[in-house]
Design a protein around this motif. Structure first.
Motif: not given
Length: 476
Positions: A239-248, A252-269
């Motif tokens: 999402e280009p430009r939107l972190f800077e815009l929403t921070t303004e 207050k700081p609006v920051m990414p956590a990244g996509l929070l993707l699991p390390d593998d392709v398992v959907d459940d435990e």
């Protein structure tokens, strides 16, 4: 990249973070994934939910069990809410308001949890990371002098479109049409606008519901001084430009956590057996069907668990898939009345598979036979299908952020939106045309793969977590 072993923070006393999502699996799963990432960095995490939801989310990985504690709060009874309903997956769309009312009833038990930290926690929390719905948590945190951060699992585009309270007061949106154009506080050319059926839903989010509080008023608690940070399941590459815009905009700081993707392709435990969860062996035949299909020849079709899909939608979607002539795997939730016509599956046999039970979506999207994704454009599905696996999209948005996501992805040349009437209806012919355009569109597939390479870079994604941990230390 963070190893599976726990990484200690630079602080001699690692932070204690309470993580508390809204009662929807599209929220709880990324909140739990963030909890795991924070625990990998040595933070102590208390994940708060209700008993049934905690059980359905599965066990904490053994290597993180010393760092993550699950706290369970009993959801109060609310008239009209089905017995045992603890998540949006358990109720119809019109009863989500009642679930919010029940959720608001957790204020007292959560206060007790925080106030009695000597017996409930190893020590007082340094942070509460909460969701959009927690309008009652802020005064509790302020009374106990605990810093808060809001984690939003929606794209930053949703925050930018909603806008801060002062901008909404200066530029009130009083009609559906007001939500069909970019808001005046967006200073550059933008696709941030809804089509009419999505605009009507968005307008409703600014009105009080059965809980007595509008979704907008819940979200605007972000303006409180105790909210030190706003965190998004997103990143600037997506999402280009939107972190800077929403921070303004929100000062207050609006920051990414990244996509929070699991390390593998398992959907459940559950341990997979031949790529299929052990509790759902009937899906094995579907995986075998996929194995027999040519590479990138199958359209995966899934509209999520919470989109307000009607029988008419299902009928026209089925007609469109049949008219398109493409191979498809359709993950179709089947409550009464939401079925294609009786002869549909027989007519598409060999070409298409309709799966009415549980579908391991991530594993399906990872399969070499899948070449595109027909989706409602929920942010979680977009992250999985496009940013993780590089599939171009056939887009059929309904509510919440979905319309904004669809228009942004169309602008980036990675998907085609099915045309809709003002009431949200669509035709099978238009579905078929969009499906063929995506399945046959080499440029769309190439653009999707190129975007995936940029957004899905794992090293950069892990850096966002590193930076988030540093900011939690800095702003506590």
């Amino acid at each position: 990249m963070v190893d599976t072993k726990v990484v200690e923070t630079s602080s001699s006393s690692p932070l204690h973070v309470v993580v508390f999502p809204w009662l929807a699996f599209g929220h709880m799963i990324p909140f739990l994934e963030l909890s795991k990432r924070l625990a990998q960095h040595g933070l102590a995490v208390t994940f708060v939910s209700t008993p049934r939801n905690a059980a359905r989310l599965g066990a904490v990985p053994p290597e993180l069990s010393a760092h993550i504690r699950i706290a369970k709060l009993e959801l109060p009874v609310v008239e009209g809410l089905p017995e045992g309903a603890e998540s949006t997956a358990d109720v119809s769309q019109e009863k989500v308001e009642l679930l919010k009312k029940a959720f608001d009833g957790l204020a007292v038990p959560f206060t007790n949890l925080v106030a009695n930290h000597d017996c409930c926690f190893s020590r007082k929390p340094d942070w509460i990371i909460l969701d959009f719905a927690h309008s009652w948590v802020w005064p509790i945190a302020e009374e106990h002098k605990i810093a808060c951060a809001m984690l939003l699992i929606y794209p930053v585009a949703m925050m930018a479109f909603a806008g801060p309270k002062h901008e909404n007061e200066a530029h009130p949106r009083t009609t559906t049409e007001d939500y069909m154009v970019p808001p005046p506080w967006i200073p550059f050319p933008s696709t941030l606008a809804y089509r009419r059926h999505g605009a009507e839903w968005m307008a409703g989010a600014f009105r009080p519901n059965a809980s007595g509080v509008s979704d907008a008023d819940r979200f605007w608690q972000v303006h409180r001084p105790s909210c030190r940070l706003v965190i998004h399941r997103s990143c600037p590459e997506a999402e280009p430009r939107l972190f800077e815009l929403t921070t303004e905009l929100f000062a207050k700081p609006v920051m990414p956590a990244g996509l929070l993707l699991p390390d593998d392709v398992v959907d459940d435990e559950d341990a997979p057996v031949n790529g299929v969860a052990s509790h759902d062996q009937p899906f094995l035949s579907t995986m075998q069907w996929l194995d027999a299909q040519p590479r990138r020849s199958v359209l995966y079709v899934a509209l999520g668990s919470e989109a307000p899909v009607t029988a008419a939608h299902v009928r026209e979607l089925a007609r469109g898939l049949e008219l398109s002539g493409v191979r498809f795997l359709w993950a179709l939730r089947r409550p009464a009345g939401l079925l294609p016509d009786d002869g549909f599956e027989a007519r598409v046999a060999g070409c298409g598979v309709v799966r009415g039970g549980w579908v391991p979506q991530v594993r399906v999207l990872a399969h070499a036979a899948v070449g595109a994704f027909l989706t409602h454009c929920g942010w979680g599905s977009t992250v999985e299908g496009l940013f993780r696996f590089g599939h171009p999209l056939v887009m059929l948005p309904f509510i919440v952020d979905q319309g904004l996501v669809a228009r942004a992805m169309a602008e980036r040349g990675v998907g085609v939106e099915v045309p809709r009437n003002d009431d949200g209806s669509f035709s099978g012919e238009d579905v078929a045309a969009a499906v063929r355009q995506v399945m046959e569109g080499e440029a769309l597939a190439r653009n999707a793969r190129e975007l995936q390479k940029v957004v899905g870079d794992r090293v950069r994604q892990e850096q966002y977590i590193d930076e988030l941990v540093e900011n939690l230390q800095r702003y506590k």
